[in-house]
Motif scaffolding. Structure first.
Motif, PDB file in Angstrom:
ATOM      1  N   LYS A 116      18.316  25.226  24.621  1.00  0.00           N
ATOM      2  CA  LYS A 116      17.248  25.412  23.454  1.00  0.00           C
ATOM      3  C   LYS A 116      15.855  25.472  23.899  1.00  0.00           C
ATOM      4  O   LYS A 116      14.788  25.395  22.875  1.00  0.00           O
ATOM      5  CB  LYS A 116      17.426  23.825  22.712  1.00  0.00           C
ATOM      6  CG  LYS A 116      18.727  23.796  22.128  1.00  0.00           C
ATOM      7  CD  LYS A 116      18.805  22.815  21.023  1.00  0.00           C
ATOM      8  CE  LYS A 116      20.074  22.601  20.481  1.00  0.00           C
ATOM      9  NZ  LYS A 116      20.434  21.621  19.211  1.00  0.00           N
ATOM     10  N   HIS A 117      15.779  25.755  25.118  1.00  0.00           N
ATOM     11  CA  HIS A 117      14.212  26.130  25.781  1.00  0.00           C
ATOM     12  C   HIS A 117      13.093  25.223  25.370  1.00  0.00           C
ATOM     13  O   HIS A 117      11.899  25.560  24.970  1.00  0.00           O
ATOM     14  CB  HIS A 117      13.763  27.750  25.070  1.00  0.00           C
ATOM     15  CG  HIS A 117      14.797  28.624  25.169  1.00  0.00           C
ATOM     16  ND1 HIS A 117      15.131  29.175  26.649  1.00  0.00           N
ATOM     17  CD2 HIS A 117      15.835  29.124  24.471  1.00  0.00           C
ATOM     18  CE1 HIS A 117      16.149  30.082  26.245  1.00  0.00           C
ATOM     19  NE2 HIS A 117      16.454  30.240  24.854  1.00  0.00           N
ATOM     20  N   VAL A 143      14.880  17.447  19.805  1.00  0.00           N
ATOM     21  CA  VAL A 143      15.369  18.944  19.857  1.00  0.00           C
ATOM     22  C   VAL A 143      16.761  18.848  20.168  1.00  0.00           C
ATOM     23  O   VAL A 143      17.698  19.750  19.613  1.00  0.00           O
ATOM     24  CB  VAL A 143      14.525  19.739  20.944  1.00  0.00           C
ATOM     25  CG1 VAL A 143      15.267  21.243  21.079  1.00  0.00           C
ATOM     26  CG2 VAL A 143      13.064  19.815  20.532  1.00  0.00           C
ATOM     27  N   TYR A 144      17.345  18.178  21.079  1.00  0.00           N
ATOM     28  CA  TYR A 144      18.624  18.090  21.315  1.00  0.00           C
ATOM     29  C   TYR A 144      19.574  16.787  20.674  1.00  0.00           C
ATOM     30  O   TYR A 144      20.675  16.870  20.740  1.00  0.00           O
ATOM     31  CB  TYR A 144      18.727  17.951  22.861  1.00  0.00           C
ATOM     32  CG  TYR A 144      18.795  19.137  23.637  1.00  0.00           C
ATOM     33  CD1 TYR A 144      19.814  20.280  23.918  1.00  0.00           C
ATOM     34  CD2 TYR A 144      17.519  19.500  24.276  1.00  0.00           C
ATOM     35  CE1 TYR A 144      19.620  21.151  24.728  1.00  0.00           C
ATOM     36  CE2 TYR A 144      17.273  20.593  24.981  1.00  0.00           C
ATOM     37  CZ  TYR A 144      18.386  21.512  25.300  1.00  0.00           C
ATOM     38  OH  TYR A 144      18.193  22.832  25.848  1.00  0.00           O
TER      39      TYR A 144
END
Length: 310
Positions: free
Chosen positions: A242-243, A192-193
């Motif tokens: 980004k939760h 995601v990151y």
């Protein structure tokens, strides 16, 4: 007085009826014990996971249940979500407090995650119901994973959020061993990151904060209710912009067999505890155990007594 044959027959029938229908007269001791066991209600075998907050939660629910007369067998420190889920499914335990996001992400591997605490709880409840378990009310507090660095590290590299970890050369993350295989931990941070080169150091027997203090790792996974993250902390929590970590309210998972055996009183007892578990309450209890070295049992007892639940 002369007794007729008809009267004798009637007396015989009545006596026979008494022998046949008198409770327990036709049963051996073994048969009566078996019948008693069959009508006895099941023991609540309550488990907890392997860290301070779970020890406190386990004691809170255990003591509240015992205070209402429920038979409870308590099994503390079973292990991670993966391990305690196996214990639940195998019948070694039949209830335990779990984090709603963990149910959705780690237990059922849901790829499309809900965008609110209420939606996360709703989905978690639906998933558990399908497998024969009830999910009681969620707590007001949510305890998510957090990415933590020291203030010195944050200042040195100009860290403002998790995205900025790419500024640290050969960066390594410290965390519980299970972090390495979870979508809401190392795998998610890489995917995601975009932290594809993020290394990992499993921390067993040492806290994330001890590892940061000893410079074993520059970055570590903590929990949002860790007492050391309060006012005046020397650590910095990097925002999860980004939760990735989702929503992690606690809700007891309970076997439907227990629900059927005990009726609404079971849910009412556990829900009464859950309703009081705010973020400040958990931070205070975590501090009492982790920092002040009180026992989870004593801390839970004091909390329940103060709130008239014991």
């Amino acid at each position: 007085m002369k007794v007729t044959r008809v009267e004798t027959a009637v007396v015989a029938v009545v006596l026979t009826s008494l022998v046949v229908f008198a409770p327990g007269l036709d049963r051996t001791p073994a048969a009566r014990a078996a019948a008693s066991k069959a009508t006895a209600k099941p023991t609540i075998v309550l488990g907890s996971k392997n860290f301070t907050e779970e020890y406190i939660l386990g004691q809170l629910y255990k003591q509240a249940l015992q205070g209402k007369g429920f038979p409870v067998s308590y099994k503390e420190n079973i292990g991670s979500t993966e391990i305690i889920t196996t214990a639940l499914r195998s019948g070694k335990i039949n209830a335990y407090p779990e984090y709603t996001g963990e149910i959705v992400q780690t237990v059922f591997h849901t790829k499309s995650l809900p965008n609110s605490a209420a939606a996360t709880f709703k989905l978690a409840k639906k998933l558990e119901n399908k497998h024969g378990y009830a999910l009681f009310n969620r707590t007001p507090f949510s305890d998510t994973n957090v990415v933590v660095v020291t203030k010195a590290t944050a200042a040195k590299y100009g860290l403002k959020s998790i995205v900025d970890l790419k500024k640290i050369p050969n960066v390594k993350l410290g965390g519980l061993p299970e972090c390495a295989t979870r979508a809401n931990c190392l795998i998610g941070l890489r995917k995601v990151y975009g932290l594809k080169k993020l290394g990992f150091v499993p921390l067993a027997g040492i806290s994330s904060y001890a590892a940061l203090n000893a410079h074993t790792v520059p970055v570590a996974i903590g929990f949002s209710t860790d007492p050391v993250l309060g006012k005046g902390s020397k650590y910095v929590v990097l925002p999860d912009v980004k939760h990735l970590f989702g929503f992690q309210n606690v809700a007891p998972i309970v076997s439907q067999k227990l629900v059927q055996a005990y009726g609404p009183k079971l849910a009412q007892t556990m829900n009464a505890v859950s309703a009081l578990l705010t973020t400040p309450a958990l931070i205070a209890m975590n501090k009492a155990v982790a920092v002040d070295k009180q026992s989870p049992q004593a801390v839970a007892s004091a909390f329940l007594k103060a709130n008239h639940l014991r």
